[in-house]
Write a protein that holds these residues in place. Structure first.
Motif, PDB file in Angstrom:
ATOM      1  N   PHE A   1       0.822  -1.213   0.000  1.00 31.11           N
ATOM      2  CA  PHE A   1       0.000   0.000   0.000  1.00 31.11           C
ATOM      3  C   PHE A   1       0.854   1.260   0.000  1.00 31.11           C
ATOM      4  O   PHE A   1       0.545   2.243  -0.667  1.00 31.11           O
ATOM      5  N   PHE A   2       1.949   1.254   0.746  1.00 30.62           N
ATOM      6  CA  PHE A   2       2.776   2.450   0.884  1.00 30.62           C
ATOM      7  C   PHE A   2       3.593   2.754  -0.369  1.00 30.62           C
ATOM      8  O   PHE A   2       4.255   3.776  -0.444  1.00 30.62           O
ATOM      9  N   ASN A   3       3.528   1.876  -1.359  1.00 28.74           N
ATOM     10  CA  ASN A   3       4.170   2.136  -2.648  1.00 28.74           C
ATOM     11  C   ASN A   3       3.223   2.814  -3.637  1.00 28.74           C
ATOM     12  O   ASN A   3       3.591   3.036  -4.785  1.00 28.74           O
ATOM     13  N   LEU A   4       2.005   3.126  -3.198  1.00 28.80           N
ATOM     14  CA  LEU A   4       1.086   3.873  -4.060  1.00 28.80           C
ATOM     15  C   LEU A   4       1.661   5.261  -4.306  1.00 28.80           C
ATOM     16  O   LEU A   4       2.136   5.917  -3.379  1.00 28.80           O
ATOM     17  N   LYS A   5       1.617   5.696  -5.534  1.00 31.52           N
ATOM     18  CA  LYS A   5       2.151   7.001  -5.909  1.00 31.52           C
ATOM     19  C   LYS A   5       1.097   7.798  -6.654  1.00 31.52           C
ATOM     20  O   LYS A   5       0.192   7.235  -7.271  1.00 31.52           O
ATOM     21  N   SER A   6       1.237   9.106  -6.620  1.00 29.31           N
ATOM     22  CA  SER A   6       0.316   9.945  -7.381  1.00 29.31           C
ATOM     23  C   SER A   6       0.446   9.601  -8.859  1.00 29.31           C
ATOM     24  O   SER A   6       1.519   9.249  -9.337  1.00 29.31           O
ATOM     25  N   GLY A   7      -0.681   9.658  -9.547  1.00 26.02           N
ATOM     26  CA  GLY A   7      -0.704   9.353 -10.969  1.00 26.02           C
ATOM     27  C   GLY A   7      -1.146   7.935 -11.285  1.00 26.02           C
ATOM     28  O   GLY A   7      -1.371   7.601 -12.444  1.00 26.02           O
ATOM     29  N   MET A   8      -1.281   7.088 -10.252  1.00 28.25           N
ATOM     30  CA  MET A   8      -1.713   5.707 -10.496  1.00 28.25           C
ATOM     31  C   MET A   8      -3.213   5.659 -10.766  1.00 28.25           C
ATOM     32  O   MET A   8      -3.960   6.536 -10.334  1.00 28.25           O
ATOM     33  N   ASN A   9      -3.628   4.609 -11.470  1.00 27.99           N
ATOM     34  CA  ASN A   9      -5.050   4.367 -11.735  1.00 27.99           C
ATOM     35  C   ASN A   9      -5.445   3.074 -11.044  1.00 27.99           C
ATOM     36  O   ASN A   9      -4.667   2.117 -11.013  1.00 27.99           O
ATOM     37  N   LEU A  10      -6.654   3.061 -10.478  1.00 32.01           N
ATOM     38  CA  LEU A  10      -7.068   1.899  -9.712  1.00 32.01           C
ATOM     39  C   LEU A  10      -8.578   1.790  -9.641  1.00 32.01           C
ATOM     40  O   LEU A  10      -9.303   2.756  -9.883  1.00 32.01           O
ATOM     41  N   LYS A  11      -9.014   0.586  -9.317  1.00 32.01           N
ATOM     42  CA  LYS A  11     -10.406   0.347  -8.958  1.00 32.01           C
ATOM     43  C   LYS A  11     -10.408   0.047  -7.476  1.00 32.01           C
ATOM     44  O   LYS A  11      -9.405  -0.425  -6.927  1.00 32.01           O
ATOM     45  N   ALA A  12     -11.528   0.306  -6.830  1.00 32.18           N
ATOM     46  CA  ALA A  12     -11.611   0.073  -5.392  1.00 32.18           C
ATOM     47  C   ALA A  12     -12.905  -0.639  -5.048  1.00 32.18           C
ATOM     48  O   ALA A  12     -13.917  -0.465  -5.720  1.00 32.18           O
ATOM     49  N   GLN A  13     -12.827  -1.450  -4.017  1.00 30.49           N
ATOM     50  CA  GLN A  13     -14.029  -2.025  -3.430  1.00 30.49           C
ATOM     51  C   GLN A  13     -14.274  -1.242  -2.149  1.00 30.49           C
ATOM     52  O   GLN A  13     -13.479  -1.292  -1.220  1.00 30.49           O
ATOM     53  N   LEU A  14     -15.362  -0.475  -2.138  1.00 29.56           N
ATOM     54  CA  LEU A  14     -15.670   0.432  -1.032  1.00 29.56           C
ATOM     55  C   LEU A  14     -16.818  -0.109  -0.199  1.00 29.56           C
ATOM     56  O   LEU A  14     -17.689  -0.825  -0.711  1.00 29.56           O
ATOM     57  N   ILE A  15     -16.835   0.271   1.065  1.00 31.55           N
ATOM     58  CA  ILE A  15     -17.997   0.001   1.910  1.00 31.55           C
ATOM     59  C   ILE A  15     -18.440   1.310   2.560  1.00 31.55           C
ATOM     60  O   ILE A  15     -17.640   2.224   2.760  1.00 31.55           O
ATOM     61  N   ILE A  16     -19.722   1.377   2.806  1.00 26.71           N
ATOM     62  CA  ILE A  16     -20.282   2.433   3.652  1.00 26.71           C
ATOM     63  C   ILE A  16     -20.981   1.671   4.756  1.00 26.71           C
ATOM     64  O   ILE A  16     -21.937   0.949   4.493  1.00 26.71           O
ATOM     65  N   ASP A  17     -20.478   1.775   5.963  1.00 28.26           N
ATOM     66  CA  ASP A  17     -21.118   1.009   7.019  1.00 28.26           C
ATOM     67  C   ASP A  17     -22.050   1.877   7.858  1.00 28.26           C
ATOM     68  O   ASP A  17     -23.248   1.745   7.787  1.00 28.26           O
ATOM     69  N   LYS A  18     -21.505   2.787   8.591  1.00 26.17           N
ATOM     70  CA  LYS A  18     -22.324   3.596   9.492  1.00 26.17           C
ATOM     71  C   LYS A  18     -22.373   5.056   9.061  1.00 26.17           C
ATOM     72  O   LYS A  18     -21.494   5.540   8.367  1.00 26.17           O
ATOM     73  N   ILE A  19     -23.417   5.707   9.526  1.00 27.04           N
ATOM     74  CA  ILE A  19     -23.498   7.158   9.428  1.00 27.04           C
ATOM     75  C   ILE A  19     -23.547   7.676  10.861  1.00 27.04           C
ATOM     76  O   ILE A  19     -23.857   6.928  11.786  1.00 27.04           O
ATOM     77  N   TRP A  20     -23.207   8.934  11.063  1.00 27.75           N
ATOM     78  CA  TRP A  20     -23.315   9.510  12.391  1.00 27.75           C
ATOM     79  C   TRP A  20     -23.666  10.979  12.267  1.00 27.75           C
ATOM     80  O   TRP A  20     -23.484  11.592  11.225  1.00 27.75           O
ATOM     81  N   GLU A  21     -24.169  11.502  13.365  1.00 24.25           N
ATOM     82  CA  GLU A  21     -24.600  12.895  13.393  1.00 24.25           C
ATOM     83  C   GLU A  21     -23.668  13.704  14.279  1.00 24.25           C
ATOM     84  O   GLU A  21     -23.257  13.262  15.350  1.00 24.25           O
ATOM     85  N   TYR A  22     -23.335  14.898  13.805  1.00 23.78           N
ATOM     86  CA  TYR A  22     -22.515  15.826  14.569  1.00 23.78           C
ATOM     87  C   TYR A  22     -22.942  17.233  14.172  1.00 23.78           C
ATOM     88  O   TYR A  22     -22.995  17.554  12.992  1.00 23.78           O
ATOM     89  N   ASN A  23     -23.256  18.063  15.159  1.00 24.54           N
ATOM     90  CA  ASN A  23     -23.704  19.442  14.912  1.00 24.54           C
ATOM     91  C   ASN A  23     -24.840  19.509  13.895  1.00 24.54           C
ATOM     92  O   ASN A  23     -24.814  20.299  12.956  1.00 24.54           O
ATOM     93  N   ASP A  24     -25.815  18.628  14.061  1.00 21.10           N
ATOM     94  CA  ASP A  24     -27.032  18.611  13.234  1.00 21.10           C
ATOM     95  C   ASP A  24     -26.746  18.312  11.755  1.00 21.10           C
ATOM     96  O   ASP A  24     -27.497  18.703  10.881  1.00 21.10           O
ATOM     97  N   LYS A  25     -25.622  17.638  11.475  1.00 21.87           N
ATOM     98  CA  LYS A  25     -25.270  17.229  10.122  1.00 21.87           C
ATOM     99  C   LYS A  25     -24.934  15.749  10.146  1.00 21.87           C
ATOM    100  O   LYS A  25     -24.399  15.236  11.125  1.00 21.87           O
TER     101      LYS A  25
END
Length: 169
Positions: A130-154
């Motif tokens: 992971f630490f060999n990632l450099k700017s300019g690279m192209n990639l696909k990602a597998q993302l998750i969205i698990d939780k949401i939370w509230e802070y200052n009415d947002k």
């Protein structure tokens, strides 16, 4: 799952503020999203708590199919934010950054557990540091969205990276 087959109408938010996706077999699963090919314009970002982030750009190319896929992906992320806003009745802090001068960027967080990175990175079939990632690279990602939370009415949420797949354009 490929974002093109996910339907926002199959999303639900439970009492623990966790987002789930109901599949065709009517099973509740955590929301996993496979992105189109994205660009890493800046490399790895780190905050004061040693959390790592990647700002991934929806960079257009000369390929109309790729550009259309980026457009659909952006609309999909916006529809998730609309879903969260509708469900909670509160404003959502977006992870999408749009500017008229540059292509859209989404902010993603790298998964960590007890100071150990658990986001997997691959180049072809091989593991990649992971630490060999450099700017300019192209990639696909597998993302998750698990939780949401509230802070200052947002409402806040994070796109977390489970896996990265380095690719060429």
């Amino acid at each position: 799952m490929d974002f093109k087959v996910l339907k926002v109408s199959n999303l639900s938010l439970d009492d623990n503020q966790t987002i789930h996706y109901t599949n065709a077999k009517n099973e509740k699963k955590k929301l996993e999203i496979v992105t189109p090919l994205l660009h890493l314009p800046f490399g790895i970002d780190k905050d004061t708590k040693m959390n790592y982030y990647l700002n991934l750009q929806l960079r257009k190319t000369n390929c109309n199919n790729h550009n259309h896929e980026l457009f659909l992906f952006l609309k999909f992320l916006e529809s998730i934010e609309s879903f969260i806003k509708t469900e909670t009745g509160k404003e959502v802090q977006s992870v999408i950054r749009k500017t008229p001068k540059y292509d859209t960027i989404i902010n993603t967080k790298v998964l960590k557990n007890y100071n150990k990175l658990i986001t997997e990175t691959f180049k072809g079939p091989e593991n990649f540091n992971f630490f060999n990632l450099k700017s300019g690279m192209n990639l696909k990602a597998q993302l998750i969205i698990d939780k949401i939370w509230e802070y200052n009415d947002k409402i806040f949420y994070k796109l977390k990276i489970q896996k990265l797949f380095l690719e060429s354009v």
